[in-house]
Design a protein around this motif. Structure first.
Motif, PDB file in Angstrom:
ATOM      1  N   ARG A  96     -18.385  14.597  75.595  1.00 15.57           N
ATOM      2  CA  ARG A  96     -17.031  15.099  75.362  1.00 15.57           C
ATOM      3  C   ARG A  96     -16.038  14.429  76.299  1.00 15.57           C
ATOM      4  NH1 ARG A  96     -20.114  19.712  75.405  1.00 15.57           N
ATOM      5  NH2 ARG A  96     -19.296  20.374  77.433  1.00 15.57           N
ATOM      6  N   LYS A  97     -16.434  14.216  77.519  1.00 16.62           N
ATOM      7  CA  LYS A  97     -15.549  13.595  78.499  1.00 16.62           C
ATOM      8  C   LYS A  97     -15.150  12.192  78.061  1.00 16.62           C
ATOM      9  CE  LYS A  97     -15.255  12.410  83.419  1.00 16.62           C
ATOM     10  NZ  LYS A  97     -15.968  12.422  84.730  1.00 16.62           N
ATOM     11  N   GLU A  98     -16.115  11.461  77.534  1.00 14.63           N
ATOM     12  CA  GLU A  98     -15.839  10.103  77.067  1.00 14.63           C
ATOM     13  C   GLU A  98     -14.831  10.100  75.923  1.00 14.63           C
ATOM     14  OE1 GLU A  98     -18.282   6.538  74.721  1.00 14.63           O
ATOM     15  OE2 GLU A  98     -19.331   8.340  75.431  1.00 14.63           O
ATOM     16  N   LEU A  99     -15.034  10.975  74.955  1.00 12.27           N
ATOM     17  CA  LEU A  99     -14.130  11.031  73.804  1.00 12.27           C
ATOM     18  C   LEU A  99     -12.730  11.461  74.221  1.00 12.27           C
ATOM     19  CD1 LEU A  99     -16.411  12.700  71.095  1.00 12.27           C
ATOM     20  CD2 LEU A  99     -16.053  10.266  71.556  1.00 12.27           C
ATOM     21  N   LYS A 100     -12.631  12.450  75.080  1.00 13.95           N
ATOM     22  CA  LYS A 100     -11.321  12.952  75.501  1.00 13.95           C
ATOM     23  C   LYS A 100     -10.579  11.926  76.355  1.00 13.95           C
ATOM     24  CE  LYS A 100     -12.429  17.881  75.206  1.00 13.95           C
ATOM     25  NZ  LYS A 100     -12.510  19.177  75.899  1.00 13.95           N
ATOM     26  N   GLN A 101     -11.294  11.186  77.149  1.00 12.28           N
ATOM     27  CA  GLN A 101     -10.655  10.147  77.945  1.00 12.28           C
ATOM     28  C   GLN A 101     -10.067   9.064  77.043  1.00 12.28           C
ATOM     29  OE1 GLN A 101     -10.003  10.090  81.169  1.00 12.28           O
ATOM     30  NE2 GLN A 101      -8.966   8.113  80.936  1.00 12.28           N
ATOM     31  N   ARG A 102     -10.802   8.719  76.010  1.00 13.89           N
ATOM     32  CA  ARG A 102     -10.314   7.723  75.065  1.00 13.89           C
ATOM     33  C   ARG A 102      -9.078   8.248  74.327  1.00 13.89           C
ATOM     34  NH1 ARG A 102     -14.355   4.462  70.905  1.00 13.89           N
ATOM     35  NH2 ARG A 102     -12.834   2.875  70.236  1.00 13.89           N
ATOM     36  N   ALA A 103      -9.079   9.532  73.994  1.00 16.83           N
ATOM     37  CA  ALA A 103      -7.939  10.137  73.318  1.00 16.83           C
ATOM     38  C   ALA A 103      -6.714  10.158  74.221  1.00 16.83           C
ATOM     39  CB  ALA A 103      -8.294  11.550  72.866  1.00 16.83           C
ATOM     40  N   LYS A 104      -6.891  10.476  75.479  1.00 19.95           N
ATOM     41  CA  LYS A 104      -5.764  10.510  76.419  1.00 19.95           C
ATOM     42  C   LYS A 104      -5.140   9.124  76.577  1.00 19.95           C
ATOM     43  CE  LYS A 104      -7.576  14.388  79.138  1.00 19.95           C
ATOM     44  NZ  LYS A 104      -8.193  14.790  80.428  1.00 19.95           N
ATOM     45  N   GLU A 105      -5.971   8.111  76.638  1.00 18.91           N
ATOM     46  CA  GLU A 105      -5.451   6.745  76.770  1.00 18.91           C
ATOM     47  C   GLU A 105      -4.641   6.355  75.546  1.00 18.91           C
ATOM     48  OE1 GLU A 105      -8.922   4.423  77.414  1.00 18.91           O
ATOM     49  OE2 GLU A 105      -9.245   5.129  79.473  1.00 18.91           O
ATOM     50  N   ALA A 106      -5.134   6.727  74.378  1.00 20.27           N
ATOM     51  CA  ALA A 106      -4.399   6.427  73.143  1.00 20.27           C
ATOM     52  C   ALA A 106      -3.078   7.175  73.100  1.00 20.27           C
ATOM     53  CB  ALA A 106      -5.261   6.790  71.933  1.00 20.27           C
ATOM     54  N   LEU A 107      -3.075   8.420  73.551  1.00 21.09           N
ATOM     55  CA  LEU A 107      -1.852   9.224  73.546  1.00 21.09           C
ATOM     56  C   LEU A 107      -0.807   8.632  74.476  1.00 21.09           C
ATOM     57  CD1 LEU A 107      -0.649  11.782  72.319  1.00 21.09           C
ATOM     58  CD2 LEU A 107      -1.583  13.076  74.226  1.00 21.09           C
ATOM     59  N   GLN A 108      -1.220   8.090  75.578  1.00 20.65           N
ATOM     60  CA  GLN A 108      -0.273   7.464  76.512  1.00 20.65           C
ATOM     61  C   GLN A 108       0.319   6.180  75.930  1.00 20.65           C
ATOM     62  OE1 GLN A 108      -2.513   6.922  80.126  1.00 20.65           O
ATOM     63  NE2 GLN A 108      -2.452   9.106  80.679  1.00 20.65           N
TER      64      GLN A 108
END
Length: 299
Positions: A4-16
């Protein structure tokens, strides 16, 4: 394997990288996704009070008259008055019977009309419900589902790099009919399984979770292949995906506390991007598994 941490980190980077465009598309998804009297007073029967008291004719005091044969006329007068009283009683009784008959007939007529009215309302209500259901289903099938595929394509592009808002219209000019048909088959299966005490429907919902993402990249793939591919990708992953969704509960609580502001400007875009990241990871695992199972020399 994924975390989950990996997926959420990728999502945060995309959102930025693409914040405002992602928020705008997310709002459109929320709006379109969420977008999916005659009164009559019946008067009771008119009340008719029955006559319970009979007005009697006062008996006048008549002086006693003595006839020639010596008999008194008093007894004859009393008998005559009693006959009048009995005739009046019978007349009032007859009127009361007629009134009661009219009341009963009125009640029977009211009950019949009420039953007919209820049946008519049920029929009209059923027809209106079916018409609304057909309209909502048609809007969902021909408008919202292709739009949903376009939104998922936008989110995939955002996870990969940056995406343009025009991606949300992708399914409308790329194998549109096939997208509509495939999404319809998915929705139909989920709905039919949901009739079995809801839980089977939730299971199928997770099983076909990747269908819109597959169509976002392969809109011309046949619906059977798309559904099977989603089942394969989610095989052994449904519980992990469910736990991933549960991990956003606190974020949703924040959205409630802020009257939906946090939901619109952060939580929902964050979830959309995390789900797209999940597809990317499961797709890679699926492709690697297929490559390992290919016979030697196969391309």
């Amino acid at each position: 394997m994924w975390t989950r941490k990996e997926l959420k980190q990728r999502a945060k980077e995309a959102l930025q990288r693409n914040y405002w465009k992602i928020v705008l598309v997310s709002v459109l998804a929320i709006v379109l996704g969420g977008g999916l009297g005659y009164s009559s007073g019946t008067a009771g029967p008119r009340s008719v009070s029955s006559v319970t008291a009979v007005e009697t004719v006062p008996v006048e005091t008549v002086p006693e008259v003595t006839t020639e044969d010596g008999d008194s006329g008093w007894t004859e007068m009393i008998v005559t008055d009693e006959a009048v009283i009995r005739a009046q009683d019978e007349e009032y009784f007859l009127l009361d019977e007629i009134a009661q008959s009219l009341i009963d007939a009125s009640e029977d007529m009211d009950n019949t009309m009420l039953a007919a009215y209820v049946v008519m309302v049920l029929i009209i209500g059923g027809i209106i419900f079916l018409v609304v259901l057909v309209i909502v289903g048609a809007v969902a099938a021909f408008l919202y589902n292709p739009f949903r595929v376009g939104v998922d394509r936008f989110m995939l592009k955002s996870v990969d790099d940056k995406a343009e808002i025009k991606e949300i219209a992708y399914a409308f000019d790329h194998s549109y009919i096939n997208v509509v048909k495939t999404m319809f088959h998915m929705d139909l299966r989920v709905f039919l399984w949901a009739l079995l005490f809801v839980i089977p429907g939730i299971y199928k919902k997770y099983q076909y979770r990747m269908v819109p993402y597959i169509l976002a990249e392969r809109p011309d793939m046949g619906y059977k292949e798309v559904l099977q591919m989603s089942r394969d990708m989610m095989n052994g992953e449904k519980w992990h995906a469910f736990v991933l969704d549960l991990s956003f509960i606190l974020w949703h609580m924040l959205g409630v506390i802020t009257c939906g502001i946090a939901e619109v400007f952060y939580v929902h875009p964050y979830m959309e991007l995390t789900d797209a990241s999940l597809y990317r990871k499961l797709y890679e695992l699926h492709e690697n598994t297929n490559q390992k199972t290919l016979p030697d020399g196969a391309v």
